[in-house]
Design a protein around this motif. Structure first.
Motif, PDB file in Angstrom:
ATOM      1  N   ALA A   1      31.589  46.560  32.831  1.00 50.93           N
ATOM      2  CA  ALA A   1      30.799  45.652  31.989  1.00 50.93           C
ATOM      3  C   ALA A   1      29.766  44.909  32.836  1.00 50.93           C
ATOM      4  O   ALA A   1      30.044  44.476  33.953  1.00 50.93           O
ATOM      5  N   LYS A   2      28.576  44.743  32.292  1.00 48.97           N
ATOM      6  CA  LYS A   2      27.505  44.035  32.988  1.00 48.97           C
ATOM      7  C   LYS A   2      27.527  42.540  32.708  1.00 48.97           C
ATOM      8  O   LYS A   2      26.830  41.760  33.353  1.00 48.97           O
ATOM      9  N   SER A   3      28.305  42.146  31.721  1.00 51.42           N
ATOM     10  CA  SER A   3      28.392  40.733  31.376  1.00 51.42           C
ATOM     11  C   SER A   3      29.842  40.402  31.042  1.00 51.42           C
ATOM     12  O   SER A   3      30.710  41.276  31.063  1.00 51.42           O
ATOM     13  N   GLY A   4      30.086  39.147  30.720  1.00 50.27           N
ATOM     14  CA  GLY A   4      31.446  38.754  30.388  1.00 50.27           C
ATOM     15  C   GLY A   4      32.174  38.148  31.573  1.00 50.27           C
ATOM     16  O   GLY A   4      31.569  37.776  32.584  1.00 50.27           O
ATOM     17  N   SER A   5      33.473  38.089  31.470  1.00 50.88           N
ATOM     18  CA  SER A   5      34.292  37.438  32.484  1.00 50.88           C
ATOM     19  C   SER A   5      34.379  38.256  33.772  1.00 50.88           C
ATOM     20  O   SER A   5      34.841  39.400  33.750  1.00 50.88           O
ATOM     21  N   PRO A   6      33.949  37.694  34.910  1.00 48.95           N
ATOM     22  CA  PRO A   6      34.093  38.399  36.191  1.00 48.95           C
ATOM     23  C   PRO A   6      35.558  38.680  36.521  1.00 48.95           C
ATOM     24  O   PRO A   6      35.876  39.709  37.118  1.00 48.95           O
ATOM     25  N   GLU A   7      36.438  37.759  36.114  1.00 52.07           N
ATOM     26  CA  GLU A   7      37.862  37.939  36.401  1.00 52.07           C
ATOM     27  C   GLU A   7      38.411  39.166  35.682  1.00 52.07           C
ATOM     28  O   GLU A   7      39.127  39.980  36.283  1.00 52.07           O
ATOM     29  N   ALA A   8      38.068  39.323  34.400  1.00 50.78           N
ATOM     30  CA  ALA A   8      38.535  40.483  33.646  1.00 50.78           C
ATOM     31  C   ALA A   8      37.978  41.763  34.244  1.00 50.78           C
ATOM     32  O   ALA A   8      38.671  42.786  34.316  1.00 50.78           O
ATOM     33  N   ARG A   9      36.745  41.710  34.697  1.00 51.49           N
ATOM     34  CA  ARG A   9      36.120  42.882  35.310  1.00 51.49           C
ATOM     35  C   ARG A   9      36.848  43.267  36.603  1.00 51.49           C
ATOM     36  O   ARG A   9      37.153  44.436  36.836  1.00 51.49           O
TER      37      ARG A   9
ATOM     38  N   LEU B   1      39.935  42.365  37.614  1.00 54.02           N
ATOM     39  CA  LEU B   1      41.333  42.742  37.393  1.00 54.02           C
ATOM     40  C   LEU B   1      41.442  44.139  36.782  1.00 54.02           C
ATOM     41  O   LEU B   1      42.369  44.895  37.102  1.00 54.02           O
ATOM     42  N   SER B   2      40.514  44.479  35.916  1.00 51.40           N
ATOM     43  CA  SER B   2      40.521  45.824  35.317  1.00 51.40           C
ATOM     44  C   SER B   2      40.253  46.878  36.384  1.00 51.40           C
ATOM     45  O   SER B   2      40.909  47.931  36.409  1.00 51.40           O
ATOM     46  N   GLN B   3      39.297  46.591  37.265  1.00 52.22           N
ATOM     47  CA  GLN B   3      38.998  47.535  38.346  1.00 52.22           C
ATOM     48  C   GLN B   3      40.199  47.662  39.283  1.00 52.22           C
ATOM     49  O   GLN B   3      40.538  48.774  39.730  1.00 52.22           O
ATOM     50  N   ALA B   4      40.840  46.547  39.579  1.00 52.07           N
ATOM     51  CA  ALA B   4      42.013  46.578  40.464  1.00 52.07           C
ATOM     52  C   ALA B   4      43.134  47.402  39.837  1.00 52.07           C
ATOM     53  O   ALA B   4      43.839  48.154  40.533  1.00 52.07           O
ATOM     54  N   ALA B   5      43.303  47.282  38.525  1.00 54.50           N
ATOM     55  CA  ALA B   5      44.342  48.054  37.835  1.00 54.50           C
ATOM     56  C   ALA B   5      44.040  49.547  37.904  1.00 54.50           C
ATOM     57  O   ALA B   5      44.946  50.374  38.088  1.00 54.50           O
ATOM     58  N   LEU B   6      42.782  49.906  37.782  1.00 53.02           N
ATOM     59  CA  LEU B   6      42.393  51.313  37.869  1.00 53.02           C
ATOM     60  C   LEU B   6      42.578  51.841  39.288  1.00 53.02           C
ATOM     61  O   LEU B   6      43.055  52.973  39.482  1.00 53.02           O
ATOM     62  N   ASP B   7      42.208  51.040  40.269  1.00 55.86           N
ATOM     63  CA  ASP B   7      42.367  51.454  41.671  1.00 55.86           C
ATOM     64  C   ASP B   7      43.840  51.667  42.010  1.00 55.86           C
ATOM     65  O   ASP B   7      44.211  52.631  42.698  1.00 55.86           O
ATOM     66  N   LYS B   8      44.682  50.754  41.524  1.00 59.60           N
ATOM     67  CA  LYS B   8      46.119  50.904  41.758  1.00 59.60           C
ATOM     68  C   LYS B   8      46.639  52.163  41.058  1.00 59.60           C
ATOM     69  O   LYS B   8      47.416  52.935  41.631  1.00 59.60           O
ATOM     70  N   GLY B   9      46.210  52.368  39.827  1.00 66.49           N
ATOM     71  CA  GLY B   9      46.646  53.552  39.083  1.00 66.49           C
ATOM     72  C   GLY B   9      46.210  54.845  39.728  1.00 66.49           C
ATOM     73  O   GLY B   9      46.913  55.860  39.657  1.00 66.49           O
TER      74      GLY B   9
END
Length: 515
Positions: free
Chosen positions: A279-287, A289-297
């Motif tokens: 996402a280009k906008s919105g919550s940096p934290e959600a962005r 954490l979502s990336q971290a979840a994908l990297d872990k997966g």
């Protein structure tokens, strides 16, 4: 002209209807409507004329007849005409239709007019007072004519809760409403997830839920998306869910759902995480954490397959590097999923990844690294595939083997790390000098010393095996100028792969600092 409304030729009837509309022949049409019985074919034509005459007297006349009429079949014709008359065509100002106007009818651009409030009040009253069969008919007509009455929405939802036949109408009304009532949420979640729900209704339910900031709605959408058989309909539903204004509020739910690896819903959960991470906008934290979840997966082979499937669903070309590298994954399921992703994204592995390092000059490799962006998650996979893990540890909790790399990026600059990987003999870490041992039995051992005492020497060999040599068995010992790390480990990789490995090593140092 009026007798032609009953002609057996539909073209003649059509012509007669439009002629009477042009003549504004309301009185003549009302005379036909007042004809007793339900079998006169002219009555349907007369109602078609009246429903096109947007005048207050026509609306009043139809309302009076509806109030007086007791026959359910004749009432239905009057209700349909009133539904059609609620809106009229808006005035085109040249800037509101866009390139894709709504051609589903009955109007291109709806607009209320002076009699709309009168019609709305009549329909509300009928809906409240009518028996179930007439109320059902009226709701369907309101839906067909795109009439939205938020004031009656709670009643519609209550009726649909008791009568499954009304669920499509209620879902349509909830989709069109300016706000979702709390009592409408359970109906929408059931419609979205129920295996018996038709595709079109499921699409509307998921689209309506996209406006609700609800974990239950997110769960129902994940469950419902894989059940949509029509590809175009599924695409529209996915667009609605992934474009939900409050999608980021449910990133934790999507993380948990993706980890379950339970087929379609989990794939769509990863699709949501991909959307949030990019996402280009919105919550940096959600962005983040979502990336971290994908990297872990990505570190798990089964999850890599799932993420690759989600990449296909979301058409995330930003994941091209990982997709292409996954083509070489030792897990055949991952490689196959990567192959499907390459086809779906129309990637050219040869152009995307570049030449292998074995055919490049070291200077050219270092020059290419300056302008090459890697991917730390891919680098973690390369760390495993290139065999680095055999002699190196990245966690202080692991028994040390070769040089510890958890903080190596703090010690060496990026280009120095690259040189050390390409030419292991250029710089040998202190304590990891290669030792050669000639033994009494005529055999030789080669490795770096991990432990040394008066009675024994413990070394780690190039095969990452730990060997204990009794001190009395050593005939000759010398230190060699060459590193135990063999050259050419990255020969079958590309500059982008090496950049990813460097990114991974740098990410370890950042993680150690809590960054």
């Amino acid at each position: 002209m009026v007798p032609l409304l009953g002609d057996t030729d539909p073209v003649v009837v059509h012509t007669a209807v439009h002629s009477l509309i042009l003549l504004e022949a309301a009185d003549a049409a009302l005379t036909v409507v007042d004809t007793p019985g339900t079998t006169d074919p002219r009555r349907a034509g007369a109602l078609r004329v009246l429903q096109a005459l947007h005048t207050k007297p026509v609306v009043e006349a139809l309302t009076q007849r509806l109030n007086a009429e007791q026959d359910s079949a004749r009432r239905r014709g009057l209700l349909s005409a009133l539904c059609r008359l609620y809106y009229t065509d808006g005035i085109w100002k040249g800037d509101s239709w866009g390139t894709r106007p709504d051609t589903s009818g009955p109007y291109y651009q709806t607009a209320v007019w002076e009699a709309s409030p009168m019609i709305q009040e009549t329909l509300r009253r009928v809906l409240k007072q009518s028996p179930t069969d007439e109320a059902t008919f009226l709701l369907n007509e309101m839906s067909r004519h795109k009439l939205q009455d938020d004031a009656a929405l709670s009643q519609v939802v209550a009726m649909a809760t008791k009568d499954a036949a009304l669920v499509p109408v209620a879902v349509n009304q909830l989709l069109r409403s300016s706000s979702l009532p709390a009592e409408g949420l359970p109906l929408l979640t059931t419609a979205a997830a129920d295996s018996k729900t038709p595709d079109t209704v499921r699409l509307q339910a998921i689209s309506a839920l996209a406006r609700a900031d609800s974990a239950e709605g997110a769960a129902a959408s994940l469950s419902g998306l894989p059940k949509i058989k029509d590809r175009d309909t599924r695409g529209k539903a996915a667009e609605a869910m992934l474009g939900a204004p409050k999608l980021e509020n449910h990133h934790q739910y999507f993380e948990n759902a993706a980890e379950k690896l339970d087929g379609g819903p989990s794939v769509w959960a990863d699709a949501a995480l991909l959307t949030l991470a990019g996402a280009k906008s919105g919550s940096p934290e959600a962005r983040q954490l979502s990336q971290a979840a994908l990297d872990k997966g990505w570190t798990d082979s089964a999850r890599r397959v799932q993420i690759l499937q989600a990449v296909v669903l979301t058409r995330k070309r930003s994941w091209a590097d990982r997709v292409i590298f996954a083509l070489k994954d030792p897990d055949t399921a991952v490689a196959a999923a990567a192959g499907e992703a390459v086809k779906a994204l129309k990637l050219d592995p040869s152009k995307e990844s570049g030449p292998l390092l074995e055919i490049m000059d070291p200077a050219a490799i270092l020059a290419a690294l300056k302008d090459t962006k890697g991917d730390a998650a891919v680098g973690q996979q390369i760390f495993l595939q290139a065999g680095c893990v055999a002699c190196h540890t990245v966690s202080k909790d692991e028994p040390q083997r070769g040089p510890f790399l958890g903080n190596i990026a703090d010690i060496y600059k990026r280009n120095e790390l690259a040189e050390a990987i390409l030419d292991p003999n250029k710089t040998i870490a202190q304590g990891f000098v290669t030792n050669f041992f000639e033994l009494k039995d005529g055999t030789n051992q080669l490795g770096f010393v991990t432990q040394e005492g008066a009675d024994k020497v413990v070394i780690r060999t190039v095969a990452a095996q730990e060997v204990t040599i009794p001190a009395g068995d050593i005939v000759k010992r010398e230190k060699l100028p060459a590193s135990l790390m063999p050259p050419g480990l990255m020969a079958k990789f590309t500059a982008k792969d090496l950049a990813s490995l460097l990114d991974y090593l740098q990410s370890l140092a950042k993680a150690a600092h809590g960054a």
